[in-house]
Design an enzyme around this catalytic site. Structure first.
Site, PDB file in Angstrom:
ATOM      1  N   ARG A 156       0.820  -1.226   0.000  1.00 19.13           N
ATOM      2  CA  ARG A 156       0.000   0.000   0.000  1.00 19.13           C
ATOM      3  C   ARG A 156       0.849   1.270   0.000  1.00 19.13           C
ATOM      4  O   ARG A 156       0.627   2.188  -0.784  1.00 19.13           O
ATOM      5  CB  ARG A 156      -0.881   0.049   1.255  1.00 19.13           C
ATOM      6  CG  ARG A 156      -1.963  -0.965   1.301  1.00 19.13           C
ATOM      7  CD  ARG A 156      -2.824  -0.721   2.541  1.00 19.13           C
ATOM      8  NE  ARG A 156      -3.634  -1.863   2.836  1.00 19.13           N
ATOM      9  CZ  ARG A 156      -3.212  -2.920   3.549  1.00 19.13           C
ATOM     10  NH1 ARG A 156      -2.011  -2.928   4.072  1.00 19.13           N
ATOM     11  NH2 ARG A 156      -4.011  -3.942   3.759  1.00 19.13           N
ATOM     12  N   ILE A 157       1.844   1.312   0.909  1.00 22.79           N
ATOM     13  CA  ILE A 157       2.625   2.551   1.044  1.00 22.79           C
ATOM     14  C   ILE A 157       3.527   2.742  -0.179  1.00 22.79           C
ATOM     15  O   ILE A 157       3.618   3.846  -0.734  1.00 22.79           O
ATOM     16  CB  ILE A 157       3.419   2.564   2.372  1.00 22.79           C
ATOM     17  CG1 ILE A 157       2.438   2.505   3.557  1.00 22.79           C
ATOM     18  CG2 ILE A 157       4.297   3.817   2.473  1.00 22.79           C
ATOM     19  CD1 ILE A 157       3.071   2.316   4.920  1.00 22.79           C
ATOM     20  N   SER A 176      10.091  -6.115  -5.931  1.00 24.70           N
ATOM     21  CA  SER A 176       9.165  -6.703  -4.963  1.00 24.70           C
ATOM     22  C   SER A 176       9.334  -8.217  -5.103  1.00 24.70           C
ATOM     23  O   SER A 176      10.027  -8.658  -6.025  1.00 24.70           O
ATOM     24  CB  SER A 176       7.726  -6.239  -5.252  1.00 24.70           C
ATOM     25  OG  SER A 176       7.355  -6.635  -6.544  1.00 24.70           O
ATOM     26  N   THR A 235      11.464   4.712   5.361  1.00 20.62           N
ATOM     27  CA  THR A 235      10.359   4.989   6.298  1.00 20.62           C
ATOM     28  C   THR A 235       9.671   3.669   6.695  1.00 20.62           C
ATOM     29  O   THR A 235       8.534   3.692   7.138  1.00 20.62           O
ATOM     30  CB  THR A 235       9.308   5.935   5.658  1.00 20.62           C
ATOM     31  OG1 THR A 235       8.884   5.373   4.407  1.00 20.62           O
ATOM     32  CG2 THR A 235       9.858   7.326   5.431  1.00 20.62           C
ATOM     33  N   SER A 236      10.384   2.538   6.504  1.00 23.49           N
ATOM     34  CA  SER A 236       9.729   1.251   6.789  1.00 23.49           C
ATOM     35  C   SER A 236      10.110   0.739   8.187  1.00 23.49           C
ATOM     36  O   SER A 236       9.451   1.087   9.171  1.00 23.49           O
ATOM     37  CB  SER A 236      10.058   0.239   5.696  1.00 23.49           C
ATOM     38  OG  SER A 236      11.443  -0.062   5.637  1.00 23.49           O
ATOM     39  N   ARG A 237      11.191  -0.019   8.266  1.00 26.84           N
ATOM     40  CA  ARG A 237      11.720  -0.467   9.555  1.00 26.84           C
ATOM     41  C   ARG A 237      13.238  -0.397   9.479  1.00 26.84           C
ATOM     42  O   ARG A 237      13.831  -0.778   8.460  1.00 26.84           O
ATOM     43  CB  ARG A 237      11.293  -1.907   9.865  1.00 26.84           C
ATOM     44  CG  ARG A 237       9.850  -2.062  10.317  1.00 26.84           C
ATOM     45  CD  ARG A 237       9.592  -1.464  11.707  1.00 26.84           C
ATOM     46  NE  ARG A 237       8.244  -1.681  12.180  1.00 26.84           N
ATOM     47  CZ  ARG A 237       7.226  -0.838  11.989  1.00 26.84           C
ATOM     48  NH1 ARG A 237       7.420   0.299  11.320  1.00 26.84           N
ATOM     49  NH2 ARG A 237       6.033  -1.110  12.480  1.00 26.84           N
ATOM     50  N   GLU A 266      16.281   1.320  17.272  1.00 27.94           N
ATOM     51  CA  GLU A 266      15.454   2.412  17.733  1.00 27.94           C
ATOM     52  C   GLU A 266      15.190   2.343  19.230  1.00 27.94           C
ATOM     53  O   GLU A 266      14.865   1.243  19.710  1.00 27.94           O
ATOM     54  CB  GLU A 266      14.105   2.289  17.000  1.00 27.94           C
ATOM     55  CG  GLU A 266      13.688   3.519  16.287  1.00 27.94           C
ATOM     56  CD  GLU A 266      12.501   3.250  15.384  1.00 27.94           C
ATOM     57  OE1 GLU A 266      12.724   2.929  14.214  1.00 27.94           O
ATOM     58  OE2 GLU A 266      11.380   3.370  15.879  1.00 27.94           O
ATOM     59  N   HIS A 284      10.727   8.336  13.722  1.00 31.60           N
ATOM     60  CA  HIS A 284       9.640   7.395  13.409  1.00 31.60           C
ATOM     61  C   HIS A 284       8.268   8.087  13.444  1.00 31.60           C
ATOM     62  O   HIS A 284       7.398   7.735  14.254  1.00 31.60           O
ATOM     63  CB  HIS A 284       9.670   6.195  14.374  1.00 31.60           C
ATOM     64  CG  HIS A 284       9.018   4.975  13.804  1.00 31.60           C
ATOM     65  ND1 HIS A 284       9.405   3.693  14.098  1.00 31.60           N
ATOM     66  CD2 HIS A 284       7.993   4.828  12.921  1.00 31.60           C
ATOM     67  CE1 HIS A 284       8.647   2.821  13.447  1.00 31.60           C
ATOM     68  NE2 HIS A 284       7.774   3.499  12.723  1.00 31.60           N
ATOM     69  N   ILE A 285       8.097   9.057  12.549  1.00 37.74           N
ATOM     70  CA  ILE A 285       6.856   9.852  12.546  1.00 37.74           C
ATOM     71  C   ILE A 285       6.026   9.620  11.281  1.00 37.74           C
ATOM     72  O   ILE A 285       5.174  10.451  10.941  1.00 37.74           O
ATOM     73  CB  ILE A 285       7.159  11.367  12.710  1.00 37.74           C
ATOM     74  CG1 ILE A 285       8.181  11.847  11.656  1.00 37.74           C
ATOM     75  CG2 ILE A 285       7.622  11.681  14.123  1.00 37.74           C
ATOM     76  CD1 ILE A 285       8.298  13.373  11.561  1.00 37.74           C
TER      77      ILE A 285
HETATM   78  C1  DGY Z   1       3.462   1.389  11.665  1.00 40.06           C
HETATM   79  O1  DGY Z   1       2.257   1.558  11.874  1.00 40.06           O
HETATM   80  O2  DGY Z   1       3.953   0.276  11.493  1.00 40.06           O
HETATM   81  C2  DGY Z   1       4.316   2.616  11.630  1.00 40.06           C
HETATM   82  O3  DGY Z   1       5.651   2.303  11.572  1.00 40.06           O
HETATM   83  C3  DGY Z   1       4.040   3.532  12.807  1.00 40.06           C
HETATM   84  O4  DGY Z   1       2.785   3.990  12.784  1.00 40.06           O
END
Ligand code: DGY
Length: 324
Positions: A156-157, A176, A235-237, A266, A284-285
């Site tokens: 999705r993201i 992917s 912005t994932s992990r 983290e 992590h925002i």
């Molecule tokens: C998630 O939901 O996995 C994000 O990293 C934080 O909201």
């Protein structure tokens, strides 16, 4: 007490639980992470937990909670939960997908543009009173137009980022687990295996869940393939990238820069990372917008209510639990 909520959440979660007469305890009541001993002692009698991605719900916690039937994670990612163990103990696990897609994709775009155009450095420079007038050489950044934009992950993201970035006239390349013809047609995207994507990309944005397969997906061996002008956005992990190796590459200017919203350990940062000029670091925002965080609370509470009233929660992750 039916439910433990491991950190104060937006009020909608409490309203929904109150409406169903589900009793809950918010612990801790102040805005901090619950400690492991606190979690172990507070979960003993509860049927449900609304957990955060910072709570490690492992075998020890699961075994300490004999009445537990549902864990509703207040996040889309669920790498903090031992899903196999929860399933073995017939515990449903849910997450909050969908509602944070746009917020996370928006942050990704903000980081991409800020990194390439050196916005955080330019802001600092100006505040420090160093702006002496327009200069042809001042704070020159990179370009987006015409560049190879490498998307890793097309969930999705990832797709929401593809939609946004396609307005910037980039060449979209992606990786992917398998090729996606519809995605390729919609965004004029080209599937590449990971090494080839790393070789060709000028900008890389990562959107994969953290699993055994994606841990250190970008590592010492394959990061050697990156172009010296490459920018990485994550912005994932955090553990998807070998952060120590990344710091080495950035220090030696073997890549152009990185914007990280997530970190391998983290909230700790790899030594040296915060000293680098060619990075942007945010805490992590990705989902931190008002609408999104309220929706996440609503969904987590709804998942708990559904599970505790004998229904299948909308966002059940471990469907195998239904066969147990
Ligand atoms: C998630 O939901 O996995 C994000 O990293 C934080 O909201």
């Amino acid at each position: 007490m039916d439910v433990l909520i491991t950190r104060p959440l937006p009020g909608i979660a409490y309203e929904l639980l109150d409406q169903q007469n589900i009793s809950y305890q918010v612990f801790p009541q102040e805005d901090r992470m619950i400690t492991k001993p606190e979690l172990l002692s507070r979960c003993k009698s509860v049927k449900g937990i609304i957990s955060l991605l910072t709570d490690r719900i492992d075998q020890e916690v699961i075994q300490a909670a004999p009445n537990l039937t549902v864990i509703a994670n207040y996040a889309v990612g669920f790498d903090n939960i031992d899903i196999a163990c929860a399933t073995d103990h017939r515990i449903m696990v849910t997450n909050t997908p969908g509602v944070l897609t746009d917020a996370t994709a928006d942050l990704t775009m903000a980081l991409i543009l800020s990194l390439i155009r050196r916005i955080t450095r330019a802001d600092k420079f100006t505040r420090e009173g160093r702006f002496q007038g327009w200069s042809p050489t001042l704070l020159i950044g990179g370009d987006l137009t015409g560049k190879n934009f490498g998307l890793i992950g097309t969930g999705r993201i990832g797709q929401a980022v593809a939609q946004r970035i396609s307005g910037f006239n980039v060449n979209l390349i992606y990786n992917s687990p398998s090729g996606k013809p519809d995605f390729e047609e919609q965004y004029n995207a080209v599937f590449l295996d990971l090494p080839e994507l790393l070789r060709q990309a000028d900008i890389i944005s990562i959107h994969v869940p953290l699993t055994d397969k994606t841990h250190h997906l970008l590592n010492k061996n394959n990061m050697k393939l990156l172009k010296p002008n490459c920018y990485i956005i994550n912005t994932s992990r955090g553990p998807v990238i070998d952060e120590v190796e990344l710091v080495k590459l950035l220090k030696q200017n073997r890549i152009a820069g990185a914007a990280l919203d997530v970190f391998e350990n983290e909230p700790k940062l790899t030594p040296g990372l915060a000293d680098l000029e060619n990075v942007i670091l945010t805490p992590h925002i990705g989902s931190a917008s008002e609408y999104t965080r309220n929706k996440m609370a609503e969904i987590a509470a709804t998942n708990i209510i559904q599970a505790l009233s004998g229904k299948i929660p909308d966002n059940l992750i471990n469907r195998e639990v239904l066969e147990k």
